[in-house]
Design an enzyme around this catalytic site. Structure first.
Site, PDB file in Angstrom:
ATOM      1  N   GLU A 293      27.991  56.288   9.952  1.00 60.21           N
ATOM      2  CA  GLU A 293      28.431  55.416  11.031  1.00 60.21           C
ATOM      3  C   GLU A 293      27.346  54.470  11.529  1.00 60.21           C
ATOM      4  O   GLU A 293      27.646  53.377  12.011  1.00 60.21           O
ATOM      5  CB  GLU A 293      28.941  56.264  12.198  1.00 60.21           C
ATOM      6  CG  GLU A 293      30.119  57.162  11.846  1.00 60.21           C
ATOM      7  CD  GLU A 293      31.371  56.386  11.511  1.00 60.21           C
ATOM      8  OE1 GLU A 293      31.545  55.269  12.043  1.00 60.21           O
ATOM      9  OE2 GLU A 293      32.191  56.893  10.711  1.00 60.21           O
TER      10      GLU A 293
ATOM     11  N   TYR B  35      38.840  58.388  16.368  1.00 57.45           N
ATOM     12  CA  TYR B  35      39.922  57.489  16.786  1.00 57.45           C
ATOM     13  C   TYR B  35      40.370  56.569  15.646  1.00 57.45           C
ATOM     14  O   TYR B  35      41.351  55.844  15.790  1.00 57.45           O
ATOM     15  CB  TYR B  35      39.474  56.636  17.976  1.00 57.45           C
ATOM     16  CG  TYR B  35      38.187  55.874  17.716  1.00 57.45           C
ATOM     17  CD1 TYR B  35      38.196  54.624  17.100  1.00 57.45           C
ATOM     18  CD2 TYR B  35      36.950  56.423  18.060  1.00 57.45           C
ATOM     19  CE1 TYR B  35      37.027  53.942  16.848  1.00 57.45           C
ATOM     20  CE2 TYR B  35      35.775  55.740  17.820  1.00 57.45           C
ATOM     21  CZ  TYR B  35      35.817  54.500  17.213  1.00 57.45           C
ATOM     22  OH  TYR B  35      34.641  53.830  16.952  1.00 57.45           O
ATOM     23  N   GLY B  36      39.633  56.588  14.519  1.00 53.28           N
ATOM     24  CA  GLY B  36      39.962  55.733  13.380  1.00 53.28           C
ATOM     25  C   GLY B  36      39.872  56.518  12.091  1.00 53.28           C
ATOM     26  O   GLY B  36      40.531  57.540  11.918  1.00 53.28           O
ATOM     27  N   SER B  37      39.005  56.063  11.170  1.00 49.92           N
ATOM     28  CA  SER B  37      38.935  56.690   9.850  1.00 49.92           C
ATOM     29  C   SER B  37      38.439  58.131   9.897  1.00 49.92           C
ATOM     30  O   SER B  37      38.741  58.917   8.992  1.00 49.92           O
ATOM     31  CB  SER B  37      38.043  55.870   8.913  1.00 49.92           C
ATOM     32  OG  SER B  37      36.721  55.793   9.414  1.00 49.92           O
TER      33      SER B  37
ATOM     34  N   PHE C 184      34.501  62.612  18.854  1.00 47.83           N
ATOM     35  CA  PHE C 184      35.790  61.986  19.136  1.00 47.83           C
ATOM     36  C   PHE C 184      36.138  61.032  18.003  1.00 47.83           C
ATOM     37  O   PHE C 184      35.421  60.072  17.732  1.00 47.83           O
ATOM     38  CB  PHE C 184      35.772  61.234  20.464  1.00 47.83           C
ATOM     39  CG  PHE C 184      37.084  60.566  20.785  1.00 47.83           C
ATOM     40  CD1 PHE C 184      38.225  61.324  20.971  1.00 47.83           C
ATOM     41  CD2 PHE C 184      37.166  59.195  20.889  1.00 47.83           C
ATOM     42  CE1 PHE C 184      39.450  60.721  21.261  1.00 47.83           C
ATOM     43  CE2 PHE C 184      38.376  58.573  21.176  1.00 47.83           C
ATOM     44  CZ  PHE C 184      39.522  59.343  21.370  1.00 47.83           C
TER      45      PHE C 184
END
Length: 237
Positions: free
Chosen positions: A142, A67-69, A65
Protein backbone atom coordinates in the site's frame (compact mmCIF):
# COMPACT_ATOMS: atom_id res chain seq x y z
CA UNK A 1 -16.21 13.26 -6.10
CA UNK A 2 -18.87 14.21 -3.56
CA UNK A 3 -19.12 12.66 -0.13
CA UNK A 4 -21.31 9.60 0.13
CA UNK A 5 -22.67 7.35 2.81
CA UNK A 6 -22.75 3.58 2.49
CA UNK A 7 -25.13 1.19 4.12
CA UNK A 8 -25.89 -2.49 4.15
CA UNK A 9 -28.96 -2.75 1.98
CA UNK A 10 -30.16 -4.64 -1.06
CA UNK A 11 -28.43 -3.51 -4.25
CA UNK A 12 -31.15 -1.95 -6.46
CA UNK A 13 -30.47 -3.36 -9.95
CA UNK A 14 -27.97 -5.43 -11.89
CA UNK A 15 -24.56 -3.92 -12.55
CA UNK A 16 -24.11 -2.27 -15.93
CA UNK A 17 -20.34 -2.67 -15.88
CA UNK A 18 -20.27 -6.28 -17.06
CA UNK A 19 -17.28 -8.63 -17.49
CA UNK A 20 -17.62 -8.25 -21.28
CA UNK A 21 -17.27 -4.48 -21.02
CA UNK A 22 -14.35 -4.80 -18.60
CA UNK A 23 -12.64 -7.14 -21.09
CA UNK A 24 -12.59 -4.27 -23.62
CA UNK A 25 -10.18 -2.39 -21.34
CA UNK A 26 -7.51 -5.08 -21.23
CA UNK A 27 -4.30 -4.73 -23.21
CA UNK A 28 -0.71 -5.88 -22.89
CA UNK A 29 1.30 -3.21 -21.08
CA UNK A 30 4.97 -3.39 -20.15
CA UNK A 31 6.08 -2.46 -16.65
CA UNK A 32 7.71 0.99 -16.88
CA UNK A 33 8.98 0.97 -13.30
CA UNK A 34 7.94 3.28 -10.45
CA UNK A 35 5.55 6.21 -10.62
CA UNK A 36 7.22 9.24 -12.26
CA UNK A 37 8.82 11.71 -9.83
CA UNK A 38 8.35 9.44 -6.81
CA UNK A 39 11.00 7.59 -4.82
CA UNK A 40 10.43 3.87 -4.18
CA UNK A 41 10.42 3.18 -0.46
CA UNK A 42 13.70 1.63 0.67
CA UNK A 43 13.92 -1.52 2.83
CA UNK A 44 15.18 0.67 5.70
CA UNK A 45 12.27 3.10 5.34
CA UNK A 46 9.85 0.19 5.21
CA UNK A 47 11.40 -1.24 8.39
CA UNK A 48 10.96 2.15 10.07
CA UNK A 49 7.32 2.32 8.97
CA UNK A 50 6.65 -1.21 10.25
CA UNK A 51 8.30 -0.32 13.57
CA UNK A 52 6.28 2.89 13.82
CA UNK A 53 2.98 1.08 13.30
CA UNK A 54 3.93 -1.65 15.76
CA UNK A 55 4.82 0.97 18.39
CA UNK A 56 1.53 2.78 17.78
CA UNK A 57 -0.31 -0.54 18.16
CA UNK A 58 1.15 -0.85 21.69
CA UNK A 59 1.51 -4.65 21.48
CA UNK A 60 -2.23 -5.00 20.88
CA UNK A 61 -3.90 -6.89 18.02
CA UNK A 62 -3.66 -5.15 14.66
CA UNK A 63 -6.89 -4.78 12.69
CA UNK A 64 -7.00 -3.27 9.21
CA UNK A 65 -10.01 -1.42 7.80
CA UNK A 66 -10.64 -2.71 4.27
CA UNK A 67 -12.85 -0.65 1.95
CA UNK A 68 -11.57 -1.56 -1.54
CA UNK A 69 -9.30 -4.26 -2.95
CA UNK A 70 -8.26 -5.43 0.52
CA UNK A 71 -11.81 -6.74 0.86
CA UNK A 72 -11.40 -9.15 -2.04
CA UNK A 73 -7.61 -9.53 -2.12
CA UNK A 74 -6.06 -8.99 1.30
CA UNK A 75 -2.61 -10.30 0.37
CA UNK A 76 -2.14 -11.84 3.82
CA UNK A 77 -3.75 -14.61 5.86
CA UNK A 78 -6.69 -13.09 7.69
CA UNK A 79 -6.95 -14.40 11.26
CA UNK A 80 -10.45 -12.95 11.78
CA UNK A 81 -12.78 -10.45 10.13
CA UNK A 82 -15.91 -8.49 10.94
CA UNK A 83 -18.26 -5.98 9.36
CA UNK A 84 -17.25 -2.40 10.06
CA UNK A 85 -18.36 1.17 9.40
CA UNK A 86 -15.98 4.14 9.42
CA UNK A 87 -17.96 7.25 10.31
CA UNK A 88 -16.49 10.53 9.12
CA UNK A 89 -14.88 8.86 6.09
CA UNK A 90 -15.92 7.78 2.60
CA UNK A 91 -14.26 5.81 -0.20
CA UNK A 92 -13.49 7.72 -3.39
CA UNK A 93 -11.52 7.24 -6.59
CA UNK A 94 -9.15 10.10 -5.84
CA UNK A 95 -5.68 8.56 -5.94
CA UNK A 96 -4.06 9.37 -9.28
CA UNK A 97 -1.77 6.71 -10.75
CA UNK A 98 0.41 6.27 -13.83
CA UNK A 99 1.60 2.75 -13.07
CA UNK A 100 0.18 -0.66 -11.99
CA UNK A 101 -3.29 -0.22 -13.54
CA UNK A 102 -2.38 2.80 -15.66
CA UNK A 103 0.35 4.43 -17.74
CA UNK A 104 1.64 7.97 -18.20
CA UNK A 105 -0.19 8.13 -21.54
CA UNK A 106 -3.44 6.90 -19.98
CA UNK A 107 -3.42 7.70 -16.24
CA UNK A 108 -6.01 6.25 -13.92
CA UNK A 109 -7.45 6.30 -10.43
CA UNK A 110 -7.51 4.04 -7.38
CA UNK A 111 -9.56 4.19 -4.20
CA UNK A 112 -8.57 5.98 -1.01
CA UNK A 113 -10.43 7.12 2.09
CA UNK A 114 -11.44 10.79 2.20
CA UNK A 115 -12.93 12.76 5.12
CA UNK A 116 -16.71 13.05 5.35
CA UNK A 117 -19.71 10.76 5.19
CA UNK A 118 -19.46 7.11 6.19
CA UNK A 119 -17.96 3.97 4.71
CA UNK A 120 -19.05 0.36 5.19
CA UNK A 121 -16.39 -2.31 4.82
CA UNK A 122 -14.53 -4.94 6.82
CA UNK A 123 -11.93 -5.08 9.55
CA UNK A 124 -9.29 -7.76 9.02
CA UNK A 125 -7.14 -9.08 11.86
CA UNK A 126 -3.47 -9.86 11.35
CA UNK A 127 -2.38 -13.20 12.78
CA UNK A 128 -0.44 -12.88 16.03
CA UNK A 129 2.03 -15.54 14.82
CA UNK A 130 2.91 -13.74 11.59
CA UNK A 131 1.94 -10.18 12.50
CA UNK A 132 5.25 -8.48 11.73
CA UNK A 133 5.71 -10.19 8.35
CA UNK A 134 2.08 -9.67 7.36
CA UNK A 135 2.27 -6.02 8.38
CA UNK A 136 5.41 -5.58 6.32
CA UNK A 137 3.71 -7.24 3.31
CA UNK A 138 0.67 -5.01 3.69
CA UNK A 139 2.64 -1.78 4.02
CA UNK A 140 4.93 -2.68 1.11
CA UNK A 141 1.85 -3.15 -1.04
CA UNK A 142 0.00 0.00 0.00
CA UNK A 143 2.90 2.42 0.67
CA UNK A 144 5.23 2.01 -2.30
CA UNK A 145 6.92 5.42 -2.18
CA UNK A 146 8.79 7.26 0.55
CA UNK A 147 6.91 10.50 -0.09
CA UNK A 148 3.53 8.98 0.88
CA UNK A 149 4.33 7.33 4.22
CA UNK A 150 1.79 9.70 5.82
CA UNK A 151 -1.02 7.99 3.89
CA UNK A 152 -1.27 5.24 6.53
CA UNK A 153 -3.14 6.09 9.72
CA UNK A 154 -5.38 4.78 12.51
CA UNK A 155 -9.13 5.38 12.62
CA UNK A 156 -12.00 4.23 14.80
CA UNK A 157 -14.60 1.94 13.21
CA UNK A 158 -17.89 0.56 14.50
CA UNK A 159 -18.34 -3.23 14.43
CA UNK A 160 -21.07 -5.54 15.79
CA UNK A 161 -18.73 -6.19 18.73
CA UNK A 162 -18.09 -2.51 19.46
CA UNK A 163 -15.59 0.14 18.42
CA UNK A 164 -12.20 -0.94 17.12
CA UNK A 165 -9.04 0.97 16.31
CA UNK A 166 -7.98 0.02 12.81
CA UNK A 167 -5.14 0.79 10.44
CA UNK A 168 -6.16 2.16 7.06
CA UNK A 169 -4.93 4.08 4.01
CA UNK A 170 -6.24 7.54 3.18
CA UNK A 171 -5.91 10.41 0.73
CA UNK A 172 -3.57 12.59 2.77
CA UNK A 173 -4.13 16.30 2.24
CA UNK A 174 -0.35 16.73 2.11
CA UNK A 175 -0.38 14.95 -1.25
CA UNK A 176 -2.92 17.17 -3.01
CA UNK A 177 -1.25 16.66 -6.39
CA UNK A 178 -2.23 13.00 -6.41
CA UNK A 179 -5.16 12.94 -3.97
CA UNK A 180 -7.38 15.82 -5.02
CA UNK A 181 -11.17 15.55 -5.20
CA UNK A 182 -12.24 14.44 -8.66
CA UNK A 183 -15.76 14.89 -10.15
CA UNK A 184 -17.50 11.66 -11.13
CA UNK A 185 -17.51 12.61 -14.83
CA UNK A 186 -13.74 13.06 -14.82
CA UNK A 187 -13.23 9.91 -12.77
CA UNK A 188 -15.26 7.88 -15.26
CA UNK A 189 -13.04 9.08 -18.14
CA UNK A 190 -9.84 8.11 -16.33
CA UNK A 191 -11.13 4.74 -15.13
CA UNK A 192 -12.46 3.76 -18.56
CA UNK A 193 -9.14 4.50 -20.29
CA UNK A 194 -6.55 3.18 -17.83
CA UNK A 195 -4.81 -0.18 -18.05
CA UNK A 196 -1.39 -1.25 -16.85
CA UNK A 197 0.61 -4.43 -16.18
CA UNK A 198 -1.58 -5.22 -13.13
CA UNK A 199 -4.84 -4.91 -15.08
CA UNK A 200 -7.28 -2.09 -15.75
CA UNK A 201 -8.94 0.46 -13.50
CA UNK A 202 -12.32 -0.66 -14.84
CA UNK A 203 -11.55 -4.18 -13.61
CA UNK A 204 -10.64 -2.76 -10.18
CA UNK A 205 -13.92 -0.82 -10.07
CA UNK A 206 -15.92 -3.84 -11.23
CA UNK A 207 -14.42 -6.21 -8.68
CA UNK A 208 -14.88 -3.72 -5.84
CA UNK A 209 -18.53 -2.91 -6.64
CA UNK A 210 -19.29 -6.61 -7.17
CA UNK A 211 -17.73 -7.49 -3.82
CA UNK A 212 -19.69 -4.73 -2.10
CA UNK A 213 -22.89 -5.94 -3.74
CA UNK A 214 -22.22 -9.50 -2.58
CA UNK A 215 -22.02 -8.09 0.97
CA UNK A 216 -25.22 -6.05 0.45
CA UNK A 217 -23.27 -2.80 0.71
CA UNK A 218 -24.56 -0.04 -1.55
CA UNK A 219 -22.14 2.82 -2.22
CA UNK A 220 -24.07 5.47 -4.16
CA UNK A 221 -21.02 7.10 -5.78
CA UNK A 222 -19.39 3.83 -6.87
CA UNK A 223 -22.71 2.54 -8.19
CA UNK A 224 -23.16 5.66 -10.29
CA UNK A 225 -19.53 5.49 -11.38
CA UNK A 226 -19.82 1.92 -12.68
CA UNK A 227 -22.85 3.02 -14.73
CA UNK A 228 -20.90 5.93 -16.21
CA UNK A 229 -17.85 3.80 -17.02
CA UNK A 230 -20.09 1.16 -18.60
CA UNK A 231 -21.69 3.80 -20.83
CA UNK A 232 -18.28 4.98 -22.04
CA UNK A 233 -17.12 1.45 -22.75
CA UNK A 234 -20.31 0.58 -24.63
CA UNK A 235 -19.60 3.55 -26.91
CA UNK A 236 -16.20 2.15 -27.93
CA UNK A 237 -15.91 0.42 -31.31
Amino acid sequence: MRKTSTARTQVPVAMQLTPDLVAKTFKLVEDDGPEPNWTPISPQQLDELVNRVEQEACDEEIWVFAYGSLMWNSGFEVAASDDAVAYGWHRAFSLRIERLRATSDAPGLMLALRPGGSCSGLVLKLSCETKEQDLRTLLAREIRYSEVCDMVRWISVKTPKGTRRALTFWASTKRSRITEKIPLDDAAVLIAQACGPAGSCAEYLHRTVLDLADRNIFDRNLWQLQQMVAARLRALP
